[in-house]
Write an enzyme that holds these catalytic residues in place. Structure first.
Site, PDB file in Angstrom:
ATOM      1  N   VAL A 189       0.813  -1.224   0.000  1.00 24.90           N
ATOM      2  CA  VAL A 189       0.000   0.000   0.000  1.00 24.90           C
ATOM      3  C   VAL A 189       0.846   1.274   0.000  1.00 24.90           C
ATOM      4  O   VAL A 189       0.348   2.358  -0.300  1.00 24.90           O
ATOM      5  CB  VAL A 189      -0.991   0.058   1.198  1.00 24.90           C
ATOM      6  CG1 VAL A 189      -2.029  -1.040   1.089  1.00 24.90           C
ATOM      7  CG2 VAL A 189      -0.265   0.021   2.530  1.00 24.90           C
TER       8      VAL A 189
ATOM      9  N   ASN B 129      -6.572  -1.112   6.560  1.00 29.35           N
ATOM     10  CA  ASN B 129      -6.190  -1.921   7.717  1.00 29.35           C
ATOM     11  C   ASN B 129      -4.689  -2.218   7.757  1.00 29.35           C
ATOM     12  O   ASN B 129      -4.122  -2.380   8.835  1.00 29.35           O
ATOM     13  CB  ASN B 129      -6.987  -3.233   7.671  1.00 29.35           C
ATOM     14  CG  ASN B 129      -6.482  -4.254   8.655  1.00 29.35           C
ATOM     15  OD1 ASN B 129      -6.712  -4.126   9.856  1.00 29.35           O
ATOM     16  ND2 ASN B 129      -5.772  -5.268   8.165  1.00 29.35           N
TER      17      ASN B 129
ATOM     18  N   SER C 272      -5.316   3.180  16.442  1.00 28.85           N
ATOM     19  CA  SER C 272      -4.762   2.509  17.619  1.00 28.85           C
ATOM     20  C   SER C 272      -4.930   3.448  18.809  1.00 28.85           C
ATOM     21  O   SER C 272      -5.137   4.658  18.632  1.00 28.85           O
ATOM     22  CB  SER C 272      -3.270   2.251  17.376  1.00 28.85           C
ATOM     23  OG  SER C 272      -2.603   1.972  18.587  1.00 28.85           O
TER      24      SER C 272
ATOM     25  N   TYR D  33       5.220   4.352  14.643  1.00 33.31           N
ATOM     26  CA  TYR D  33       3.891   3.717  14.588  1.00 33.31           C
ATOM     27  C   TYR D  33       2.844   4.666  15.172  1.00 33.31           C
ATOM     28  O   TYR D  33       1.799   4.911  14.578  1.00 33.31           O
ATOM     29  CB  TYR D  33       3.923   2.386  15.360  1.00 33.31           C
ATOM     30  CG  TYR D  33       2.583   1.679  15.426  1.00 33.31           C
ATOM     31  CD1 TYR D  33       2.184   0.820  14.399  1.00 33.31           C
ATOM     32  CD2 TYR D  33       1.719   1.860  16.504  1.00 33.31           C
ATOM     33  CE1 TYR D  33       0.952   0.171  14.446  1.00 33.31           C
ATOM     34  CE2 TYR D  33       0.492   1.218  16.560  1.00 33.31           C
ATOM     35  CZ  TYR D  33       0.114   0.374  15.535  1.00 33.31           C
ATOM     36  OH  TYR D  33      -1.105  -0.265  15.590  1.00 33.31           O
TER      37      TYR D  33
ATOM     38  N   SER E  35       2.378   7.663  12.965  1.00 39.75           N
ATOM     39  CA  SER E  35       1.608   7.313  11.758  1.00 39.75           C
ATOM     40  C   SER E  35       0.120   7.212  12.079  1.00 39.75           C
ATOM     41  O   SER E  35      -0.724   7.626  11.283  1.00 39.75           O
ATOM     42  CB  SER E  35       2.114   6.003  11.148  1.00 39.75           C
ATOM     43  OG  SER E  35       1.733   4.873  11.922  1.00 39.75           O
ATOM     44  N   LYS E  36      -0.226   6.672  13.241  1.00 45.49           N
ATOM     45  CA  LYS E  36      -1.648   6.527  13.589  1.00 45.49           C
ATOM     46  C   LYS E  36      -2.272   7.888  13.947  1.00 45.49           C
ATOM     47  O   LYS E  36      -3.451   8.115  13.667  1.00 45.49           O
ATOM     48  CB  LYS E  36      -1.817   5.514  14.722  1.00 45.49           C
ATOM     49  CG  LYS E  36      -1.423   4.083  14.340  1.00 45.49           C
ATOM     50  CD  LYS E  36      -2.294   3.524  13.223  1.00 45.49           C
ATOM     51  CE  LYS E  36      -2.065   2.033  13.004  1.00 45.49           C
ATOM     52  NZ  LYS E  36      -2.870   1.474  11.902  1.00 45.49           N
TER      53      LYS E  36
HETATM   54  N1  LIG Z   1      -3.550  -6.320  17.068  1.00 41.95           N
HETATM   55  C1  LIG Z   1      -3.739  -5.288  17.879  1.00 41.95           C
HETATM   56  O1  LIG Z   1      -3.762  -5.435  19.114  1.00 41.95           O
HETATM   57  C2  LIG Z   1      -3.966  -3.904  17.296  1.00 41.95           C
HETATM   58  C3  LIG Z   1      -4.193  -2.857  18.193  1.00 41.95           C
HETATM   59  C4  LIG Z   1      -4.421  -1.574  17.689  1.00 41.95           C
HETATM   60  C5  LIG Z   1      -4.406  -1.372  16.314  1.00 41.95           C
HETATM   61  N2  LIG Z   1      -4.170  -2.404  15.466  1.00 41.95           N
HETATM   62  C6  LIG Z   1      -4.206  -2.126  14.019  1.00 41.95           C
HETATM   63  O2  LIG Z   1      -5.045  -3.085  13.398  1.00 41.95           O
HETATM   64  C7  LIG Z   1      -4.605  -3.315  12.047  1.00 41.95           C
HETATM   65  C8  LIG Z   1      -4.384  -4.800  11.834  1.00 41.95           C
HETATM   66  O3  LIG Z   1      -3.388  -5.223  12.761  1.00 41.95           O
HETATM   67  P1  LIG Z   1      -3.034  -6.754  13.025  1.00 41.95           P
HETATM   68  O4  LIG Z   1      -2.739  -6.855  14.459  1.00 41.95           O
HETATM   69  O5  LIG Z   1      -4.019  -7.632  12.364  1.00 41.95           O
HETATM   70  O6  LIG Z   1      -1.610  -6.828  12.234  1.00 41.95           O
HETATM   71  P2  LIG Z   1      -0.841  -8.051  11.582  1.00 41.95           P
HETATM   72  O7  LIG Z   1      -1.281  -9.328  12.167  1.00 41.95           O
HETATM   73  O8  LIG Z   1       0.597  -7.707  11.612  1.00 41.95           O
HETATM   74  O9  LIG Z   1      -1.359  -8.011  10.051  1.00 41.95           O
HETATM   75  C9  LIG Z   1      -1.002  -6.914   9.247  1.00 41.95           C
HETATM   76  C10 LIG Z   1      -1.482  -7.166   7.833  1.00 41.95           C
HETATM   77  O10 LIG Z   1      -1.095  -6.055   7.032  1.00 41.95           O
HETATM   78  C11 LIG Z   1      -0.348  -6.518   5.886  1.00 41.95           C
HETATM   79  N3  LIG Z   1       0.597  -5.489   5.500  1.00 41.95           N
HETATM   80  C12 LIG Z   1       1.629  -4.979   6.208  1.00 41.95           C
HETATM   81  N4  LIG Z   1       2.280  -4.071   5.490  1.00 41.95           N
HETATM   82  C13 LIG Z   1       1.633  -3.977   4.289  1.00 41.95           C
HETATM   83  C14 LIG Z   1       1.832  -3.211   3.123  1.00 41.95           C
HETATM   84  N5  LIG Z   1       2.865  -2.359   2.997  1.00 41.95           N
HETATM   85  N6  LIG Z   1       0.974  -3.364   2.073  1.00 41.95           N
HETATM   86  C15 LIG Z   1      -0.057  -4.230   2.168  1.00 41.95           C
HETATM   87  N7  LIG Z   1      -0.288  -5.001   3.250  1.00 41.95           N
HETATM   88  C16 LIG Z   1       0.556  -4.866   4.296  1.00 41.95           C
HETATM   89  C17 LIG Z   1       0.290  -7.823   6.381  1.00 41.95           C
HETATM   90  O11 LIG Z   1       0.646  -8.697   5.323  1.00 41.95           O
HETATM   91  P3  LIG Z   1       2.108  -8.653   4.612  1.00 41.95           P
HETATM   92  O12 LIG Z   1       3.121  -8.686   5.721  1.00 41.95           O
HETATM   93  O13 LIG Z   1       2.125  -9.851   3.726  1.00 41.95           O
HETATM   94  O14 LIG Z   1       2.140  -7.384   3.835  1.00 41.95           O
HETATM   95  C18 LIG Z   1      -0.869  -8.394   7.179  1.00 41.95           C
HETATM   96  O15 LIG Z   1      -1.805  -8.991   6.316  1.00 41.95           O
HETATM   97  C19 LIG Z   1      -3.353  -2.467  11.875  1.00 41.95           C
HETATM   98  O16 LIG Z   1      -3.673  -1.236  11.283  1.00 41.95           O
HETATM   99  C20 LIG Z   1      -2.878  -2.239  13.303  1.00 41.95           C
HETATM  100  O17 LIG Z   1      -2.110  -1.076  13.412  1.00 41.95           O
HETATM  101  C21 LIG Z   1      -3.943  -3.663  15.926  1.00 41.95           C
END
Ligand SMILES: NC(=O)c1ccc[n+]([C@@H]2O[C@H](COP(=O)([O-])OP(=O)(O)OC[C@H]3O[C@@H](n4cnc5c(N)ncnc54)[C@H](OP(=O)(O)O)[C@@H]3O)[C@@H](O)[C@H]2O)c1
Length: 263
Positions: A84, A110, A163, A176, A179-180
């Protein structure tokens, strides 16, 4: 197995089989970062709710596994490896989505990366630049590519994923967190600029969720104490659906929002 699907290079198109609940019937949704974690669970849920999907992530194999899984649950999906934070990737992704489905009703920004958990004084420049390019510039780029089509159709829902550190800076969250904060600002600006076109833009804080990103941020935490991605999706379905057609410029806490009430 891929039912009624067609392959070309890094793309698979999978035809629909069946669906049960249908809050997103006749919707076309583009979800970034759908190869694992929250994005993968959301893609599966949106497909179950009747949406046609375009999903992306950088790594193709994991993404295609998600596409096959969705196919086995019913649904129609285009899976494309795309970064992205890369303008060409974004434009190809959006062009392919429009060529195939002729519209995008819902965009979920996302995809994101965590970056190093170090203090700013030691934050490596290359990582700073990479985190901001993917998390912030990526959100801007794909929204800018999709918005004109939504503006033309005078409808659409854009859901940004933020976040807790998107509104409160804390030590060792570096790029991070910054960015958020930027994603929160983009939500406010886009929502006002797109309001006249009936395109709505909202932001969701998922809270603590059991994913790889969370584990990387908190390696000593017991993941069993955290909700699974499947448990926090009500707000995303709500914002993607017509039920939220009057809602724009709002910030939601995924874990405080249960929808539909019976789920
Ligand atoms: N988990 C939490 O507790 C939490 C808390 C607050 C906010 N969030 C937010 O929720 C969202 C999802 O988080 P998650 O925990 O599910 O993260 P995750 O498990 O690390 O998954 C991230 C996803 O984004 C993809 N991605 C990363 N960089 C990318 C890029 N440059 N282009 C396209 N795809 C990309 C990854 O696939 P590839 O590596 O193959 O690209 C993966 O599919 C994020 O925005 C995160 O900041 C999560």
């Amino acid at each position: 197995m891929i039912a009624g699907g067609a392959w070309s290079n890094d793309v698979v198109i999978i035809e629909s089989q069946s669906s049960t609940t249908m809050h997103l019937k006749n919707k076309v949704a583009l979800i970034t970062g759908a190869s694992r974690g929250i994005g993968r669970a959301m893609a599966r849920r949106f497909a179950d709710e009747g949406a046609d999907l375009i999903i992306c992530a950088r790594h193709r194999e994991a993404l295609l596994e998600v596409a096959r899984d969705i196919e086995s649950r019913g649904g129609r999906v285009i899976a494309r490896a795309a970064d992205v934070g890369d303008r060409q990737d974004v434009h190809r992704l959006v062009a392919m989505a429009l060529e195939t489905f002729h519209r995008i009703d819902v965009l979920v920004n996302n995809a994101s990366i965590l970056g190093p958990r170090v203090e700013l004084v030691a934050y490596p420049y290359e990582e700073w630049e990479r985190v901001l390019r993917i998390n912030l510039t990526g959100t801007f780029l794909i929204t800018q590519a999709v918005a004109p089509h939504m503006m033309e159709r005078k409808c659409g829902s854009i859901i940004n994923v933020s976040s807790g550190v998107g509104v409160e800076g804390r030590p060792r969250w570096g790029a991070y967190s910054v960015s958020k904060f930027g994603v929160e600002a983009l939500t406010q600006i886009w929502s006002q600029e797109l309001r006249p076109y009936h395109v709505r833009v909202n932001v969701v804080n998922p809270g603590r969720v059991r994913t790889e990103m969370r584990r990387a941020a908190y390696p000593d935490e017991d993941p069993n104490t955290l909700p699974r991605p499947e448990e926090i999706l009500g707000v995303f379905v709500y914002l993607a659906s017509d039920e939220s057609r009057a809602i724009t410029g709002q910030r939601f806490q995924a874990q405080e929002f249960k929808w539909p009430k019976t789920e």
